[in-house]
Scaffold this active site. Structure first.
Site, short mmCIF file in Angstrom:
data_model
loop_
_atom_site.label_atom_id
_atom_site.label_comp_id
_atom_site.label_asym_id
_atom_site.label_seq_id
_atom_site.Cartn_x
_atom_site.Cartn_y
_atom_site.Cartn_z
N GLU A 260 10.33 8.44 -17.25
CA GLU A 260 8.98 8.93 -17.57
C GLU A 260 8.56 8.51 -18.98
O GLU A 260 7.40 8.14 -19.22
CB GLU A 260 8.93 10.45 -17.42
CG GLU A 260 9.01 10.86 -15.96
CD GLU A 260 9.27 12.35 -15.78
OE1 GLU A 260 8.72 12.93 -14.84
OE2 GLU A 260 10.02 12.94 -16.57
N SER B 248 15.93 21.24 -16.40
CA SER B 248 14.77 22.08 -16.65
C SER B 248 15.24 23.37 -17.31
O SER B 248 16.28 23.92 -16.94
CB SER B 248 14.08 22.38 -15.32
OG SER B 248 13.30 23.56 -15.44
N HIS C 69 0.84 -1.22 0.00
CA HIS C 69 0.00 0.00 0.00
C HIS C 69 0.87 1.26 0.00
O HIS C 69 0.44 2.30 0.49
CB HIS C 69 -0.96 0.05 1.20
CG HIS C 69 -1.70 -1.23 1.44
ND1 HIS C 69 -2.91 -1.50 0.88
CD2 HIS C 69 -1.34 -2.34 2.14
CE1 HIS C 69 -3.31 -2.71 1.24
NE2 HIS C 69 -2.36 -3.25 2.01
N LYS D 88 17.18 21.49 -11.29
CA LYS D 88 16.48 20.24 -11.59
C LYS D 88 17.32 19.19 -12.33
O LYS D 88 18.11 19.51 -13.20
CB LYS D 88 15.23 20.52 -12.45
CG LYS D 88 14.15 21.29 -11.76
CD LYS D 88 13.49 20.56 -10.63
CE LYS D 88 12.60 19.44 -11.08
NZ LYS D 88 11.39 19.92 -11.76
#
Ligand code: ARG
Length: 472
Positions: free
Chosen positions: A294, A281, A160, A287
């Site tokens: 992704e 970024s 979970h 970043k």
């Protein structure tokens, strides 16, 4: 010359003519089409339809078409060719005149496309198995390194998404090894069903000649001919099954990518993203983004979409061939390209990603992940399991209230909860004790993980295809 113009008195609408062509994408089937055409030509000679001179003219011209396509790709910019079958016939005729038109004797494009696609799927499977081998190998190597450290590296396991129990890092990585070994098994199964030869099936009822189907199948490296001409010309299960396997493989990659993304966040800090597979970024200078991961997650959606397209395409089709089936090709190629493209990259990522073992190890010792071990301790002292669970639950609640850990609670407080707590309690909560408690095959106790690593190593070694693909 078109392959079918005799019956027609009017030309096709130019827009329709252009729109229905599959050559822009099925030209990648050319090597398979040429090989299958050669096999058919040999069978025609065997059947007495071609002289041996005609056969050698055809075989030579087929080889030249293949060479030209390889050395001068602009050769394939052909706005006239309807599909790869038409393209080959056209260029055969251009080279050897009327003999070129004899090649189509007794055969149909319906069996040709079915054959080409089976050869494509088989070739893709063989290529994939090799890349999948590298990928599993890279994970296994990391698992072996984590498992052979002393003590072996640990981390939290979650259910979970809540901290559940500590496990070995090797045990976690082996979970992925298992998934991908299953995918490799599925690819091998799919290959067996795919590797049958439709040549000789004609348009639907079988070739109009008695052709040596065994011979054609053997020449192309198939295990044998397909059994039924109606099925062979309209079956695309093999393509759907292949793309379904790819969808599952991509789904496994996506789950892995998702977990790596999560573990690379500041909150977890288990994984340091390799710069070679990350991007920055344009706005925020600090970043480092997990773009590879992704995109892997994103591509999985695309591959699943391809599987969905194929099953929807086939579900309402009456037997046998219908032109709808031309729409098999693009999703099939797209899914295959997507997975073939991902595997070398995730392998590179896995070889270079850094695991923050100190942090993983710390996290494995917080969050009450030793609570089940605490209950097991009471059970060993004769407390029924449900009551032990209850007692440790109360101890956890007390520790939460005090901002403490289970192992820091004073014995007197524990004994107030249950009389069976004694002086041995605190040492049974140590990480090594908790890990060793899972002393069962398939569990995370180091001695079992060691065996699991050896077992996985043997299965990974058996993954590599034993022979070279027959075509290409
Ligand atoms: N380009 C066609 C396809 O991909 C080849 C088969 C054409 N057959 C036919 N009966 N029109 O399906």
């Amino acid at each position: 010359m078109k392959m079918w113009s005799g019956r027609f008195r009017q030309p096709l609408d130019p827009e329709f003519e252009k729109w229905q062509r599959s050559f822009p994408y099925d030209q990648r089937l050319l090597p398979f089409e040429l090989a299958a055409s050669r096999a058919h030509a040999n069978a025609l000679e065997h059947a007495g339809v071609l002289t041996s001179k005609e056969l050698s003219e055809i075989v030579k011209a087929l080889a030249e078409i293949g060479q030209r396509a390889e050395s001068a790709p602009e050769f394939l910019n052909d706005p006239e060719a309807e599909d790869v079958h038409h393209f080959v016939e056209k260029h055969l005729a251009a080279r050897i005149g009327a003999t070129g038109y004899k090649l189509h004797t007794g055969r149909s494009r319906n069996e040709q496309i079915a054959t080409d696609l089976r050869l494509f799927v088989r070739y893709s499977i063989d290529t994939l198995q090799d890349l999948l081998g590298d990928w599993v190998e890279s994970m296994l190597a990391r698992a072996e390194a984590a498992g052979s450290a002393s003590p072996p590296w640990a981390m939290p396991a979650y259910t979970h998404l809540q901290p559940a129990e500590p496990v070995l890092v090797a045990h976690w990585l082996l979970a992925y090894v298992e998934m991908f070994l299953r995918d490799a098994g599925r690819l091998a199964d799919c290959r067996r069903r795919t590797n049958l030869c439709p040549l000789g099936s004609g348009a639907v009822a079988g070739a109009t000649l008695s052709l040596n189907r065994q011979g054609m199948a053997a020449e192309l490296g198939f295990d044998g001919p397909t059994a039924n001409s109606i099925d062979a010309t309209s079956d695309r299960d093999f393509a759907l099954e292949f793309v379904d396997v790819l969808a599952l493989l991509a789904l496994h990659l996506s789950r892995w990518a998702e977990e790596m993304i999560l573990f690379s966040t500041a909150a977890y800090g288990f994984v340091e993203l390799p710069e070679a597979y990350s991007t920055g970024s344009s706005a925020m200078p600090q970043k480092k983004n997990p773009d590879l991961l992704e995109l892997v997650r994103g591509k999985a959606a695309r591959v699943m979409g391809c599987a969905s397209t194929l099953r929807t395409l086939i579900k309402g089709l009456p037997l046998a061939y219908n032109k709808d089936l031309q729409e098999t090709q693009e999703p099939l190629f797209d899914a295959s390209d997507a997975v073939l493209g991902m595997l070398p990259l995730v392998t590179g990522f896995m070889n270079t990603v850094e695991f923050n073992h100190v942090r993983m190890n710390q996290a494995a010792q917080t969050g009450f992940m030793n609570a089940w071990a605490a209950a097991a301790y009471l059970v060993e002292r004769g407390v029924p399991s449900r009551l032990a669970h209850e007692a440790v639950g109360k101890a956890v609640a007390l520790a939460v209230e005090r901002g403490s850990d289970l192992q820091k609670l004073p014995l007197a407080d524990l004994q107030a909860i249950h009389a069976r707590f004694d002086a041995g309690f605190h040492s049974c909560l140590e990480l090594t004790e908790v890990l060793a408690l899972h002393d069962v095959a398939g569990g995370t106790a180091p001695r079992h993980v060691k065996r699991a690593l050896q077992n996985a190593r043997e299965r990974v070694a058996g993954l590599r295809p034993t022979k070279e693909p027959a075509i290409r």
